[in-house]
Design a protein around this motif. Structure first.
Motif, mmCIF file in Angstrom:
data_model
loop_
_atom_site.group_PDB
_atom_site.id
_atom_site.type_symbol
_atom_site.label_atom_id
_atom_site.label_comp_id
_atom_site.label_asym_id
_atom_site.label_seq_id
_atom_site.Cartn_x
_atom_site.Cartn_y
_atom_site.Cartn_z
ATOM 1 N N SER A 102 0.813 -1.222 0.000
ATOM 2 C CA SER A 102 0.000 0.000 0.000
ATOM 3 C C SER A 102 0.848 1.275 0.000
ATOM 4 C CB SER A 102 -0.949 0.006 1.195
ATOM 5 O OG SER A 102 -0.197 -0.017 2.395
ATOM 6 N N GLN A 103 2.133 1.188 0.329
ATOM 7 C CA GLN A 103 2.995 2.365 0.352
ATOM 8 C C GLN A 103 3.891 2.496 -0.887
ATOM 9 O OE1 GLN A 103 2.571 4.700 2.772
ATOM 10 N NE2 GLN A 103 0.895 3.316 3.327
ATOM 11 N N LEU A 104 3.797 1.545 -1.815
ATOM 12 C CA LEU A 104 4.646 1.572 -3.013
ATOM 13 C C LEU A 104 4.358 2.825 -3.834
ATOM 14 C CD1 LEU A 104 6.734 -0.204 -4.597
ATOM 15 C CD2 LEU A 104 4.802 -0.883 -6.024
ATOM 16 N N GLN A 105 5.401 3.602 -4.127
ATOM 17 C CA GLN A 105 5.235 4.850 -4.871
ATOM 18 C C GLN A 105 5.736 4.768 -6.305
ATOM 19 O OE1 GLN A 105 6.730 8.265 -2.801
ATOM 20 N NE2 GLN A 105 5.596 7.788 -0.941
ATOM 21 N N SER A 109 -7.512 5.173 -17.818
ATOM 22 C CA SER A 109 -7.948 4.724 -16.492
ATOM 23 C C SER A 109 -6.828 4.736 -15.457
ATOM 24 C CB SER A 109 -8.557 3.319 -16.585
ATOM 25 O OG SER A 109 -7.570 2.381 -16.945
ATOM 26 N N LEU A 110 -5.685 5.319 -15.797
ATOM 27 C CA LEU A 110 -4.571 5.381 -14.838
ATOM 28 C C LEU A 110 -4.968 6.215 -13.619
ATOM 29 C CD1 LEU A 110 -1.414 5.955 -17.072
ATOM 30 C CD2 LEU A 110 -2.033 3.886 -15.808
ATOM 31 N N PRO A 111 -4.417 5.879 -12.456
ATOM 32 C CA PRO A 111 -4.658 6.707 -11.268
ATOM 33 C C PRO A 111 -3.880 8.022 -11.382
ATOM 34 C CG PRO A 111 -3.055 5.003 -10.779
ATOM 35 C CD PRO A 111 -3.541 4.740 -12.182
ATOM 36 N N LYS A 112 -4.090 8.921 -10.435
ATOM 37 C CA LYS A 112 -3.322 10.164 -10.395
ATOM 38 C C LYS A 112 -1.854 9.816 -10.180
ATOM 39 C CE LYS A 112 -6.849 13.271 -8.709
ATOM 40 N NZ LYS A 112 -7.229 14.252 -7.686
ATOM 41 N N LEU A 113 -1.003 10.354 -11.045
ATOM 42 C CA LEU A 113 0.435 10.103 -10.984
ATOM 43 C C LEU A 113 1.179 11.422 -11.016
ATOM 44 C CD1 LEU A 113 0.635 7.278 -13.681
ATOM 45 C CD2 LEU A 113 0.813 6.967 -11.198
ATOM 46 N N GLU A 114 2.430 11.407 -10.557
ATOM 47 C CA GLU A 114 3.305 12.564 -10.699
ATOM 48 C C GLU A 114 4.209 12.412 -11.907
ATOM 49 O OE1 GLU A 114 5.412 13.555 -7.135
ATOM 50 O OE2 GLU A 114 3.577 13.581 -5.940
ATOM 51 N N SER A 115 4.570 11.165 -12.255
ATOM 52 C CA SER A 115 5.394 10.953 -13.444
ATOM 53 C C SER A 115 4.929 9.688 -14.165
ATOM 54 C CB SER A 115 6.879 10.865 -13.091
ATOM 55 O OG SER A 115 7.166 9.674 -12.393
ATOM 56 N N LEU A 116 5.011 9.757 -15.488
ATOM 57 C CA LEU A 116 4.626 8.640 -16.338
ATOM 58 C C LEU A 116 5.627 8.538 -17.472
ATOM 59 C CD1 LEU A 116 2.595 6.439 -17.264
ATOM 60 C CD2 LEU A 116 1.363 8.260 -18.477
ATOM 61 N N SER A 137 -5.045 13.098 -14.885
ATOM 62 C CA SER A 137 -3.756 13.481 -15.462
ATOM 63 C C SER A 137 -3.272 14.849 -14.975
ATOM 64 C CB SER A 137 -3.844 13.492 -16.992
ATOM 65 O OG SER A 137 -4.666 14.554 -17.429
ATOM 66 N N GLN A 138 -4.107 15.577 -14.287
ATOM 67 C CA GLN A 138 -3.785 16.950 -13.910
ATOM 68 C C GLN A 138 -2.650 17.064 -12.893
ATOM 69 O OE1 GLN A 138 -5.386 19.484 -15.801
ATOM 70 N NE2 GLN A 138 -5.747 17.518 -16.790
ATOM 71 N N SER A 139 -2.333 15.996 -12.187
ATOM 72 C CA SER A 139 -1.243 16.023 -11.201
ATOM 73 C C SER A 139 0.110 15.679 -11.813
ATOM 74 C CB SER A 139 -1.557 15.036 -10.068
ATOM 75 O OG SER A 139 -1.693 13.724 -10.597
ATOM 76 N N THR A 180 -4.867 -0.960 -9.234
ATOM 77 C CA THR A 180 -5.919 -0.663 -8.252
ATOM 78 C C THR A 180 -5.505 -1.066 -6.840
ATOM 79 O OG1 THR A 180 -7.058 -2.770 -8.582
ATOM 80 C CG2 THR A 180 -7.750 -0.918 -9.981
ATOM 81 N N CYS A 181 -4.485 -1.902 -6.714
ATOM 82 C CA CYS A 181 -4.000 -2.352 -5.398
ATOM 83 C C CYS A 181 -2.861 -1.485 -4.866
ATOM 84 C CB CYS A 181 -3.504 -3.803 -5.489
ATOM 85 S SG CYS A 181 -4.773 -4.977 -5.944
ATOM 86 N N LEU A 182 -2.499 -0.428 -5.598
ATOM 87 C CA LEU A 182 -1.360 0.413 -5.215
ATOM 88 C C LEU A 182 -1.829 1.859 -5.003
ATOM 89 C CD1 LEU A 182 1.166 -1.015 -7.833
ATOM 90 C CD2 LEU A 182 0.953 -1.647 -5.418
ATOM 91 N N PRO A 183 -2.463 2.154 -3.863
ATOM 92 C CA PRO A 183 -3.055 3.480 -3.659
ATOM 93 C C PRO A 183 -2.045 4.622 -3.537
ATOM 94 C CG PRO A 183 -3.152 2.203 -1.634
ATOM 95 C CD PRO A 183 -2.655 1.272 -2.718
ATOM 96 N N SER A 184 -0.785 4.337 -3.224
ATOM 97 C CA SER A 184 0.228 5.390 -3.052
ATOM 98 C C SER A 184 1.080 5.607 -4.297
ATOM 99 C CB SER A 184 1.149 5.044 -1.878
ATOM 100 O OG SER A 184 0.401 4.959 -0.684
ATOM 101 N N LEU A 185 0.765 4.912 -5.383
ATOM 102 C CA LEU A 185 1.594 4.989 -6.586
ATOM 103 C C LEU A 185 1.657 6.416 -7.133
ATOM 104 C CD1 LEU A 185 3.186 3.097 -8.497
ATOM 105 C CD2 LEU A 185 1.162 3.080 -9.952
ATOM 106 N N LYS A 186 2.885 6.895 -7.383
ATOM 107 C CA LYS A 186 3.106 8.239 -7.923
ATOM 108 C C LYS A 186 3.887 8.219 -9.226
ATOM 109 C CE LYS A 186 3.113 10.531 -3.445
ATOM 110 N NZ LYS A 186 3.890 11.317 -2.497
#
Length: 170
Positions: free
Chosen positions: A9-12, A60-67, A89-91, A35-41
């Motif tokens: 749950s803490q994997l970024q 459908s990607l979650p909010k990320l800081e880098s891709l 995608s705004q983050s 969906t199992c990685l809520p802290s992913l950045k």
């Protein structure tokens, strides 16, 4: 794979690289894992087959800081254009596209202008994104490629012939 990621749950940061020609089965594995990685950045994907990661998965990607998308054949300019306007995608602060087909100059303009926190952008591919003939008038009416926050730009169009200009240089 999925069962091993349920407790992270803490994997970024997650990087997934497939060897060329290999698969990631089943096709929904990555989507279910995310969906199992809520802290992913930070998400880095490389050589994923089109049935594993495509426009639908991108949207459908979650909010990320880098891709980072490297050699992702399932992504299109239409998908990238839609991605730029999604709330998730705004983050995004960094977007790196390496040999992931960005064929359209309007898509590039949309990415740069609609991602408000984007600081770093990379485009590496064999060909230049082009302006469709039906949109050529729009290019003269506005500053088409603009980003108020971009501080790092890596532009590498690899089809360059020494001593001449190509569409990417122009």
């Amino acid at each position: 794979f999925l069962e091993h990621h349920r407790g992270w749950s803490q994997l970024q940061t997650l990087t997934i690289h497939c060897l060329p020609g290999s698969s990631l089965a089943p096709g929904t594995l990555l989507e279910r894992t995310l969906t199992c990685l809520p802290s992913l950045k930070h998400l880095h994907l490389s050589n994923l087959p089109a049935n594993t990661f495509n426009d639908s998965n991108l949207l459908s990607l979650p909010k990320l800081e880098s891709l980072t998308l490297s050699h992702i054949a399932g992504i299109t300019s239409t998908g990238l254009s839609s991605f730029a306007t999604k709330a998730n995608s705004q983050s995004l602060r960094a977007l790196h596209l390496r040999h992931t087909p960005l064929t359209s100059l309007p898509t590039l303009a949309r990415l740069l202008s609609h991602l408000p926190k984007l600081k770093s952008f990379s485009l590496v591919q064999d060909f230049s994104p082009l302006m469709p003939e039906e949109d050529s008038f729009s290019l003269w009416m506005m500053p088409y490629l603009a980003s108020p926050n971009l501080t790092s730009l890596h532009w590498d169009i690899t089809s360059h012939v020494p001593g001449s200009l190509n569409d990417g240089d122009d």
